[in-house]
Design a protein around this motif. Structure first.
Motif, PDB file in Angstrom:
ATOM      1  N   LEU A   1    -107.882 -21.023 -71.057  1.00 27.71           N
ATOM      2  CA  LEU A   1    -106.881 -20.210 -71.738  1.00 27.71           C
ATOM      3  C   LEU A   1    -107.301 -18.765 -71.497  1.00 27.71           C
ATOM      4  O   LEU A   1    -108.457 -18.412 -71.723  1.00 27.71           O
ATOM      5  CB  LEU A   1    -106.867 -20.536 -73.235  1.00 27.71           C
ATOM      6  N   LEU A   2    -106.373 -17.925 -71.024  1.00 26.02           N
ATOM      7  CA  LEU A   2    -106.723 -16.574 -70.605  1.00 26.02           C
ATOM      8  C   LEU A   2    -105.968 -15.526 -71.418  1.00 26.02           C
ATOM      9  O   LEU A   2    -104.798 -15.714 -71.765  1.00 26.02           O
ATOM     10  CB  LEU A   2    -106.381 -16.366 -69.125  1.00 26.02           C
ATOM     11  N   VAL A   3    -106.657 -14.432 -71.711  1.00 29.75           N
ATOM     12  CA  VAL A   3    -106.006 -13.255 -72.274  1.00 29.75           C
ATOM     13  C   VAL A   3    -106.098 -12.150 -71.230  1.00 29.75           C
ATOM     14  O   VAL A   3    -107.177 -11.843 -70.719  1.00 29.75           O
ATOM     15  CB  VAL A   3    -106.669 -12.804 -73.591  1.00 29.75           C
ATOM     16  N   ALA A   4    -104.932 -11.573 -70.888  1.00 34.27           N
ATOM     17  CA  ALA A   4    -104.879 -10.503 -69.885  1.00 34.27           C
ATOM     18  C   ALA A   4    -104.474  -9.201 -70.556  1.00 34.27           C
ATOM     19  O   ALA A   4    -103.623  -9.185 -71.448  1.00 34.27           O
ATOM     20  CB  ALA A   4    -103.879 -10.857 -68.794  1.00 34.27           C
ATOM     21  N   GLN A   5    -105.113  -8.116 -70.125  1.00 38.20           N
ATOM     22  CA  GLN A   5    -104.709  -6.787 -70.590  1.00 38.20           C
ATOM     23  C   GLN A   5    -103.798  -6.155 -69.541  1.00 38.20           C
ATOM     24  O   GLN A   5    -104.114  -6.167 -68.351  1.00 38.20           O
ATOM     25  CB  GLN A   5    -105.930  -5.895 -70.815  1.00 38.20           C
ATOM     26  N   VAL A   6    -102.666  -5.640 -69.989  1.00 36.24           N
ATOM     27  CA  VAL A   6    -101.693  -5.042 -69.078  1.00 36.24           C
ATOM     28  C   VAL A   6    -101.542  -3.567 -69.415  1.00 36.24           C
ATOM     29  O   VAL A   6    -101.306  -3.204 -70.568  1.00 36.24           O
ATOM     30  CB  VAL A   6    -100.315  -5.732 -69.197  1.00 36.24           C
ATOM     31  N   GLN A   7    -101.726  -2.717 -68.407  1.00 40.45           N
ATOM     32  CA  GLN A   7    -101.454  -1.294 -68.569  1.00 40.45           C
ATOM     33  C   GLN A   7    -100.029  -1.022 -68.120  1.00 40.45           C
ATOM     34  O   GLN A   7     -99.659  -1.328 -66.992  1.00 40.45           O
ATOM     35  CB  GLN A   7    -102.414  -0.453 -67.725  1.00 40.45           C
ATOM     36  N   LEU A   8     -99.220  -0.446 -69.025  1.00 43.09           N
ATOM     37  CA  LEU A   8     -97.835  -0.115 -68.695  1.00 43.09           C
ATOM     38  C   LEU A   8     -97.620   1.382 -68.864  1.00 43.09           C
ATOM     39  O   LEU A   8     -98.128   1.987 -69.819  1.00 43.09           O
ATOM     40  CB  LEU A   8     -96.866  -0.860 -69.613  1.00 43.09           C
ATOM     41  N   PRO A   9     -96.871   1.998 -67.950  1.00 39.29           N
ATOM     42  CA  PRO A   9     -96.610   3.432 -68.091  1.00 39.29           C
ATOM     43  C   PRO A   9     -95.815   3.727 -69.356  1.00 39.29           C
ATOM     44  O   PRO A   9     -94.912   2.974 -69.724  1.00 39.29           O
ATOM     45  CB  PRO A   9     -95.792   3.769 -66.833  1.00 39.29           C
ATOM     46  N   LEU A  10     -96.169   4.818 -70.021  1.00 36.95           N
ATOM     47  CA  LEU A  10     -95.413   5.237 -71.206  1.00 36.95           C
ATOM     48  C   LEU A  10     -94.060   5.789 -70.780  1.00 36.95           C
ATOM     49  O   LEU A  10     -93.899   6.236 -69.642  1.00 36.95           O
ATOM     50  CB  LEU A  10     -96.194   6.316 -71.975  1.00 36.95           C
ATOM     51  N   PRO A  11     -93.062   5.764 -71.680  1.00 38.11           N
ATOM     52  CA  PRO A  11     -91.748   6.333 -71.339  1.00 38.11           C
ATOM     53  C   PRO A  11     -91.903   7.782 -70.905  1.00 38.11           C
ATOM     54  O   PRO A  11     -92.646   8.552 -71.518  1.00 38.11           O
ATOM     55  CB  PRO A  11     -90.960   6.227 -72.646  1.00 38.11           C
ATOM     56  N   ARG A  12     -91.180   8.142 -69.837  1.00 38.17           N
ATOM     57  CA  ARG A  12     -91.289   9.497 -69.300  1.00 38.17           C
ATOM     58  C   ARG A  12     -90.134  10.355 -69.810  1.00 38.17           C
ATOM     59  O   ARG A  12     -89.029   9.876 -69.989  1.00 38.17           O
ATOM     60  CB  ARG A  12     -91.250   9.469 -67.765  1.00 38.17           C
ATOM     61  N   ASN A  13     -90.420  11.648 -70.015  1.00 40.02           N
ATOM     62  CA  ASN A  13     -89.324  12.552 -70.357  1.00 40.02           C
ATOM     63  C   ASN A  13     -88.641  13.024 -69.079  1.00 40.02           C
ATOM     64  O   ASN A  13     -89.084  12.734 -67.976  1.00 40.02           O
ATOM     65  CB  ASN A  13     -89.819  13.734 -71.203  1.00 40.02           C
ATOM     66  N   GLU A  14     -87.577  13.797 -69.215  1.00 32.11           N
ATOM     67  CA  GLU A  14     -86.756  14.134 -68.049  1.00 32.11           C
ATOM     68  C   GLU A  14     -87.507  14.967 -67.027  1.00 32.11           C
ATOM     69  O   GLU A  14     -87.344  14.785 -65.822  1.00 32.11           O
ATOM     70  CB  GLU A  14     -85.490  14.862 -68.508  1.00 32.11           C
ATOM     71  N   SER A  15     -88.359  15.887 -67.483  1.00 30.00           N
ATOM     72  CA  SER A  15     -89.106  16.710 -66.525  1.00 30.00           C
ATOM     73  C   SER A  15     -90.086  15.856 -65.736  1.00 30.00           C
ATOM     74  O   SER A  15     -90.283  16.054 -64.537  1.00 30.00           O
ATOM     75  CB  SER A  15     -89.834  17.847 -67.253  1.00 30.00           C
ATOM     76  N   ASP A  16     -90.718  14.891 -66.427  1.00 30.25           N
ATOM     77  CA  ASP A  16     -91.613  13.957 -65.729  1.00 30.25           C
ATOM     78  C   ASP A  16     -90.833  13.185 -64.679  1.00 30.25           C
ATOM     79  O   ASP A  16     -91.286  12.997 -63.549  1.00 30.25           O
ATOM     80  CB  ASP A  16     -92.237  12.961 -66.714  1.00 30.25           C
ATOM     81  N   GLU A  17     -89.650  12.700 -65.071  1.00 19.43           N
ATOM     82  CA  GLU A  17     -88.808  11.908 -64.161  1.00 19.43           C
ATOM     83  C   GLU A  17     -88.525  12.691 -62.890  1.00 19.43           C
ATOM     84  O   GLU A  17     -88.686  12.200 -61.788  1.00 19.43           O
ATOM     85  CB  GLU A  17     -87.476  11.567 -64.854  1.00 19.43           C
ATOM     86  N   GLN A  18     -88.093  13.962 -63.064  1.00 21.15           N
ATOM     87  CA  GLN A  18     -87.703  14.761 -61.917  1.00 21.15           C
ATOM     88  C   GLN A  18     -88.890  15.006 -61.002  1.00 21.15           C
ATOM     89  O   GLN A  18     -88.797  14.897 -59.785  1.00 21.15           O
ATOM     90  CB  GLN A  18     -87.109  16.086 -62.401  1.00 21.15           C
TER      91      GLN A  18
END
Length: 430
Positions: free
Chosen positions: A79-96
Motif C-alpha cells: 500500500l503506497l502513499v504518494a506526495q504530489v506537487q501541484l502548481p498553485l493557481p496563477r494570476n494573470e500577470s504570471d499567466e502572461q
C-alpha cells in the motif's frame, strides 16, 4: 490462428500508439496540467487524501494520493502513499509571463509538478482497492486477494517497512471471496461497506472496533440478495443508513442497513454486468451506474422503473462512475476503452449542429485520452483551487494527474458555449 491474432495485436498496438501521438500533440491546447508518472508496478486503485500544504513562498502545493501495487508472482506488494506537487493557481500577470516564456511545455505545470512515493506499507497480495476514511484520512481500508478487508492507520506505520510482514491494524471478516467494492460512509464515521465475488454486501462498524482495540472484526451486517459478483457499493451522501450496490447479475439494489433488507431493486438495470455506482453528493434522489454494456445510466431513486438518461460514448466496458465533489451536474466515467468521459447533465437534449453532433452528444463535456491501457481507477480532487484536477491509473503502470483547460468548463470560457470544443479544439498555429 496464432499468426492472425499476432497481426491483429500489432495493428491494435499501432492504432493505440497513433491515437496517443495525436493526443500528445494536441494536449497543450486541451489541458492546464498534465503530469505523467511511471510506477514500478501497475496500481488498481487511486484516491486523493483530503487536505494540502501550501507555502506562500513556493509556487506549488503538496498533496497526497493513495495507490497500491499489483506485482507479478512472488514480488512483495505494498500500500503506497504518494506526495504530489501541484502548481498553485496563477494570476494573470504570471499567466502572461509564462505564456510568453514557454508557450509549449511537454508537461504542463513545468518543473513544479512531480510525484514522489513517501510511504510503503507491506500488503499481502495486490491491493484491489484502497479507500481512506473521510473523517480520519490516515485510516485506509484495502480490498485484498483473500476474503478479508484490511485496515491500516498510516500514522502508525513507518515510511519504509523493516520487514516483509503485513501487519494491518484491523482485519475485517464477513466475506468468503475477494472483491473490489469498497466505500466509507461520508456521514457516519467508521461505517465501511464492501462488495465481493461471493455475491454479498458486508458492513462493519470500524470506529467501535478501533475503540475496543481488537485486531479482528466481524461484519455487523451481511446483506445477501445479489445472484452474482457485487462489483461496487456506495453510501448515500445524506441518509446515513442507505447504501447502493451493483452486480454482475445486472441489478442495482438500494439497501436500508437498519432493516438489513433491500428497500428497492432494479433487476435488469443494464443489459450486461453493472460495474460502478455513485450517488450524487448534492442531490438526494440522483445516482449513476456504469456497465459492461458500454453505457452510463442516470437514475431517480423515487422512480426506478425507468432511467432518467443513458450516456453513450464509450466503446468498451464502463468500470467506474464518479460525480464531481464540487458540482452537482458533472459526472465522470472510465472504461476499458482507455478513456475517461466528463458529462454535464444540464446539457442533455441541448440543440446541436450536425457538425457538433459528430463529436458526441451535447452532454459530453470532455474526453481524457492520455492512457494507452485499460483504466483501473480514477479520483476527483476535492481540495480548494484544485477541484478539476483528476488522478487516474492504468494497467500499463502509468499514474496521471491532469486538469482540462479552464476554457472548456468555465462559464466565462468560449468553449463553455459549445462543449464539443473541448474535445477537438484545434491548435491555432503549428
Amino acid at each position: 490462428k496464432g499468426s492472425r491474432a499476432d497481426a491483429m495485436d500489432t495493428v491494435e498496438e499501432k492504432r493505440i500508439s497513433e491515437e496517443y501521438r495525436v493526443w500528445k500533440k494536441n494536449s497543450p491546447y486541451l489541458y492546464d496540467l498534465v503530469l505523467t508518472h511511471a510506477l514500478e508496478w501497475p496500481s488498481l486503485t487511486v484516491q486523493w487524501i483530503p487536505g494540502k500544504e501550501s507555502d506562500a513562498d513556493q509556487s506549488f502545493s503538496r498533496q497526497r494520493l493513495i495507490v497500491g501495487t499489483h506485482t507479478s508472482g512472488s514480488e512483495q506488494n505494498y500500500l503506497l502513499v504518494a506526495q504530489v506537487q501541484l502548481p498553485l493557481p496563477r494570476n494573470e500577470s504570471d499567466e502572461q509571463r509564462l505564456d510568453e516564456a514557454n508557450e509549449m511545455q511537454a508537461e504542463y505545470g513545468g518543473a513544479v509538478a512531480r510525484v514522489e512515493l513517501v510511504q510503503r506499507i507491506c500488503h499481502d497480495g495486490e491491493v484491489n482497492r484502497a479507500r481512506c476514511m473521510p473523517q480520519n484520512p490516515q485510516v485506509v481500508a484495502t480490498k485484498t486477494i483473500s476474503s478479508a478487508v484490511f485496515l491500516f492507520d498510516t500514522s502508525k506505520h513507518a515510511e519504509q517497512p523493516s520487514s516483509s510482514e503485513c501487519t494491518p491494524d484491523l482485519k475485517l471478516k464477513g466475506h468468503r471471496k475477494e472483491g473490489y467494492g469498497l466505500a466509507w460512509n461520508p456521514v457516519r464515521e467508521g461505517a465501511l461497506a464492501s462488495g465481493s465475488d461471493d455475491s454479498l454486501v458486508c458492513v462493519w462498524d470500524v470506529a467501535a472496533a478501533m475503540q475496543r482495540g481488537v485486531r479482528d472484526c466481524s461484519a455487523t451486517q451481511v446483506l445477501p440478495g445479489h445472484a452474482d459478483v457485487v462489483e461496487d457499493v456506495c453510501w448515500h451522501p445524506i441518509l446515513e443508513n442507505v447504501l447502493a450496490s451493483v452486480s454482475d447479475d445486472k441489478s442495482l439494489r438500494i439497501w436500508d442497513v437498519r432493516q438489513r433488507s433491500c428497500s428497492a431493486s432494479v433487476p435488469n438495470a443494464h443489459q450486461r454486468e453493472v460495474n460502478g455506482v455513485a450517488f450524487n453528493p448534492f442531490s438526494q434522489f440522483v445516482l449513476a451506474t456504469g456497465s459492461s454494456d458500454k453505457t452510463v445510466a442516470l437514475w431517480d431513486t423515487r422512480h426506478l422503473k425507468k432511467k432518467l438518461h443513458t450516456f453513450l460514448m464509450h466503446t468498451d466496458e464502463v468500470f467506474a462512475v464518479q460525480w464531481a465533489p464540487f458540482n452537482e451536474t458533472v459526472l465522470a466515467s472510465s472504461a476499458a476503452d482507455r478513456r475517461i468521459c466528463f458529462w454535464d447533465i444540464t446539457r442533455v437534449d441541448a440543440v446541436q449542429s450536425p457538425e457538433d453532433a459528430q463529436d458526441g452528444p451535447p452532454e459530453l463535456l470532455f474526453i481524457h485520452a492520455g492512457h494507452t491501457a485499460k483504466i483501473s481507477d480514477m479520483c476527483w480532487n476535492s481540495n480548494q483551487d484544485d477541484e478539476w484536477v483528476v488522478a487516474s491509473v492504468a494497467e500499463d503502470n502509468i499514474l496521471q494527474v491532469w486538469r482540462m483547460a479552464e476554457v472548456i468548463y468555465s462559464p466565462d470560457g468560449a468553449a463553455a458555449e459549445d462543449p464539443s470544443q473541448g474535445l477537438n479544439r484545434q491548435p491555432s498555429h503549428p
